[in-house]
Design a protein around this motif. Structure first.
Motif, PDB file in Angstrom:
ATOM      1  N   ARG A 164     -13.110  50.893 -13.720  1.00  0.00           N
ATOM      2  CA  ARG A 164     -12.867  51.467 -15.056  1.00  0.00           C
ATOM      3  C   ARG A 164     -12.223  52.845 -14.945  1.00  0.00           C
ATOM      4  N   GLY A 165     -12.685  53.628 -13.988  1.00  0.00           N
ATOM      5  CA  GLY A 165     -12.128  54.974 -13.819  1.00  0.00           C
ATOM      6  C   GLY A 165     -10.949  55.039 -12.875  1.00  0.00           C
ATOM      7  N   ARG A 166     -10.512  53.873 -12.365  1.00  0.00           N
ATOM      8  CA  ARG A 166      -9.390  53.806 -11.422  1.00  0.00           C
ATOM      9  C   ARG A 166      -9.607  54.757 -10.243  1.00  0.00           C
ATOM     10  N   LEU A 167     -10.860  54.803  -9.791  1.00  0.00           N
ATOM     11  CA  LEU A 167     -11.204  55.703  -8.695  1.00  0.00           C
ATOM     12  C   LEU A 167     -10.759  55.185  -7.342  1.00  0.00           C
ATOM     13  N   TYR A 168     -10.259  53.967  -7.300  1.00  0.00           N
ATOM     14  CA  TYR A 168      -9.783  53.389  -6.049  1.00  0.00           C
ATOM     15  C   TYR A 168      -8.367  53.841  -5.717  1.00  0.00           C
ATOM     16  N   LYS A 169      -7.767  54.619  -6.591  1.00  0.00           N
ATOM     17  CA  LYS A 169      -6.429  55.146  -6.358  1.00  0.00           C
ATOM     18  C   LYS A 169      -6.491  56.651  -6.140  1.00  0.00           C
ATOM     19  N   ALA A 170      -5.760  57.118  -5.146  1.00  0.00           N
ATOM     20  CA  ALA A 170      -5.716  58.543  -4.864  1.00  0.00           C
ATOM     21  C   ALA A 170      -4.693  59.228  -5.763  1.00  0.00           C
ATOM     22  N   PRO A 171      -4.862  60.513  -6.030  1.00  0.00           N
ATOM     23  CA  PRO A 171      -3.847  61.252  -6.784  1.00  0.00           C
ATOM     24  C   PRO A 171      -2.494  61.188  -6.072  1.00  0.00           C
ATOM     25  N   ARG A 172      -1.433  61.279  -6.829  1.00  0.00           N
ATOM     26  CA  ARG A 172      -0.093  61.151  -6.237  1.00  0.00           C
ATOM     27  C   ARG A 172       0.226  62.312  -5.325  1.00  0.00           C
ATOM     28  N   ASP A 173      -0.109  63.535  -5.734  1.00  0.00           N
ATOM     29  CA  ASP A 173       0.228  64.720  -4.950  1.00  0.00           C
ATOM     30  C   ASP A 173      -0.855  65.001  -3.918  1.00  0.00           C
ATOM     31  N   ALA A 174      -0.425  65.390  -2.732  1.00  0.00           N
ATOM     32  CA  ALA A 174      -1.372  65.765  -1.676  1.00  0.00           C
ATOM     33  C   ALA A 174      -2.016  67.102  -2.015  1.00  0.00           C
ATOM     34  N   ALA A 175      -3.209  67.315  -1.476  1.00  0.00           N
ATOM     35  CA  ALA A 175      -3.935  68.562  -1.719  1.00  0.00           C
ATOM     36  C   ALA A 175      -4.527  69.062  -0.406  1.00  0.00           C
ATOM     37  N   GLY A 176      -4.839  70.351  -0.385  1.00  0.00           N
ATOM     38  CA  GLY A 176      -5.471  70.929   0.797  1.00  0.00           C
ATOM     39  C   GLY A 176      -4.464  71.248   1.888  1.00  0.00           C
ATOM     40  N   ARG A 177      -4.902  71.162   3.130  1.00  0.00           N
ATOM     41  CA  ARG A 177      -4.089  71.529   4.280  1.00  0.00           C
ATOM     42  C   ARG A 177      -3.384  70.307   4.864  1.00  0.00           C
ATOM     43  N   LEU A 178      -2.089  70.447   5.129  1.00  0.00           N
ATOM     44  CA  LEU A 178      -1.279  69.404   5.743  1.00  0.00           C
ATOM     45  C   LEU A 178      -0.549  69.979   6.951  1.00  0.00           C
ATOM     46  N   PRO A 179      -0.333  69.165   7.987  1.00  0.00           N
ATOM     47  CA  PRO A 179       0.453  69.676   9.123  1.00  0.00           C
ATOM     48  C   PRO A 179       1.914  69.830   8.715  1.00  0.00           C
ATOM     49  N   LYS A 180       2.586  70.823   9.297  1.00  0.00           N
ATOM     50  CA  LYS A 180       4.013  70.981   9.023  1.00  0.00           C
ATOM     51  C   LYS A 180       4.799  69.774   9.512  1.00  0.00           C
ATOM     52  N   ASP A 181       4.344  69.194  10.607  1.00  0.00           N
ATOM     53  CA  ASP A 181       5.002  68.045  11.202  1.00  0.00           C
ATOM     54  C   ASP A 181       3.956  66.973  11.473  1.00  0.00           C
ATOM     55  N   ALA A 182       4.246  65.734  11.085  1.00  0.00           N
ATOM     56  CA  ALA A 182       3.275  64.647  11.244  1.00  0.00           C
ATOM     57  C   ALA A 182       2.896  64.441  12.706  1.00  0.00           C
ATOM     58  N   LEU A 183       3.874  64.555  13.612  1.00  0.00           N
ATOM     59  CA  LEU A 183       3.601  64.331  15.028  1.00  0.00           C
ATOM     60  C   LEU A 183       2.614  65.349  15.570  1.00  0.00           C
ATOM     61  N   LEU A 184       2.747  66.601  15.147  1.00  0.00           N
ATOM     62  CA  LEU A 184       1.810  67.634  15.593  1.00  0.00           C
ATOM     63  C   LEU A 184       0.391  67.309  15.146  1.00  0.00           C
ATOM     64  N   GLY A 185       0.263  66.791  13.933  1.00  0.00           N
ATOM     65  CA  GLY A 185      -1.054  66.425  13.435  1.00  0.00           C
ATOM     66  C   GLY A 185      -1.662  65.280  14.220  1.00  0.00           C
ATOM     67  N   VAL A 186      -0.852  64.289  14.552  1.00  0.00           N
ATOM     68  CA  VAL A 186      -1.337  63.157  15.340  1.00  0.00           C
ATOM     69  C   VAL A 186      -1.756  63.614  16.732  1.00  0.00           C
TER      70      VAL A 186
END
Length: 306
Positions: free
Chosen positions: A59-81
């Motif tokens: 009912r609350g569509r809680l199974y879907k994440a917000p479209r925009d990312a939030a918080g801390r993200l790596p500058k480069d995906a490879l560095l994060g991995v």
């Protein structure tokens, strides 16, 4: 699950600390005996709660994440991995460092290895998240109070769904002729049952309900999942992909006869924690869910043993 005893190999040590397999699968709901007496009543209550939780989520569509990312993200995906991979290696090294304590009791030695390994992982993950190669996303992370609230709500919604899923799959596999899941499906809880040591029980509870959730959420939801977002996955897909990795990493923590139910349960649990990460932008909310789930399983084990 392989052990930390003197006979286990270095490869086994590495796999255990890499996986941090201290989540117990609530096997009490997966027994073939669940068709009788109190277990059947307990299962019925859990399934009813799961139905209510499912209705709220849909009912609350809680199974879907917000479209925009939030918080801390790596500058480069490879560095994060790479940081997520180093997270696993550091856990192994930390566990090896626990040997310097030279504890004679093998159960305390095993617990010390877990504590040292998880502490090293938590420190590494937090340093990486706060480092310069991680940056703030466009959407700010939620305040700690909001994260705590979201974590509690997440626990209330996810736990009955996870338990009910395990019960249904467990009953189905038993009807198909497969052996029932053992009553205690995790080595840590088996040791806890046999030990009968109050200090060991308190230390184990502190480990599985505080340190393990913080370390694992910092690694999986703090490093890996944001890296998948940076790689181009949407929030829901990143949460699901991380949940699959999270479940697969815990393979050795689940007895072979319990994996048919245990792995899907961990995927659902991990997905719920991933959605909390996407909603709040931090690891506190998923850590609260994770901690409460672990503590509940310890309590269930102790309660069953009287």
């Amino acid at each position: 699950m392989v052990g930390y005893g003197p006979g286990s190999s270095m490869q086994e040590h590495a796999f255990n600390i890499t996986t941090c397999p201290y989540i117990d699968i609530p096997a009490v709901l997966l027994q073939s005996e669940a068709a009788g007496g109190g277990d059947a009543t307990f299962a019925a209550v859990v399934c009813a709660l799961a139905a209510v939780a499912g209705w709220v989520v849909v009912r609350g569509r809680l199974y879907k994440a917000p479209r925009d990312a939030a918080g801390r993200l790596p500058k480069d995906a490879l560095l994060g991995v790479i940081a997520a991979m180093v997270f696993s290696i550091v856990g192994t090294l930390g566990a090896m460092g626990a040997r310097a304590l030279a504890l004679e009791d093998p159960d305390y030695a095993r617990l010390a290895q877990g504590v040292f390994g998880n502490t090293a992982q938590l420190a590494l993950a937090l340093l990486a998240i706060l480092a310069a190669f991680f940056v703030d996303a466009t959407r700010a992370a939620a305040r700690p109070r909001t994260e705590l609230t979201e974590g509690v709500i997440g626990f209330a919604l996810a736990t009955p769904v996870v338990f009910a899923l395990g019960f249904v799959i467990g009953q189905a596999t038993t009807l198909l002729g497969h052996p029932p899941t053992p009553e205690t499906s995790h080595a840590t809880l088996r040791i806890l049952e046999a030990k009968g040591d109050a200090l060991f029980t308190v230390l184990t509870l502190a480990h599985v309900a505080l340190l393990v959730p913080l370390a694992e959420e910092a690694g999986y939801r703090g490093l890996l999942q944001p890296s998948l977002r940076r790689a181009g996955l949407g929030g829901t897909a990143a949460a699901l992909a991380t949940a699959v990795v999270f479940a697969a990493i815990h393979w050795s923590a689940i007895p072979a006869e319990g994996r048919a139910a245990g792995l899907p349960m961990l995927v659902v649990l991990g997905f719920a924690m991933g959605l909390l990460r996407e909603r709040t932008g931090g690891i506190l909310a998923p850590a609260v869910l994770h901690a409460a789930f672990n503590a509940l399983n310890v309590w269930m084990t102790l309660a069953r043993d009287g």
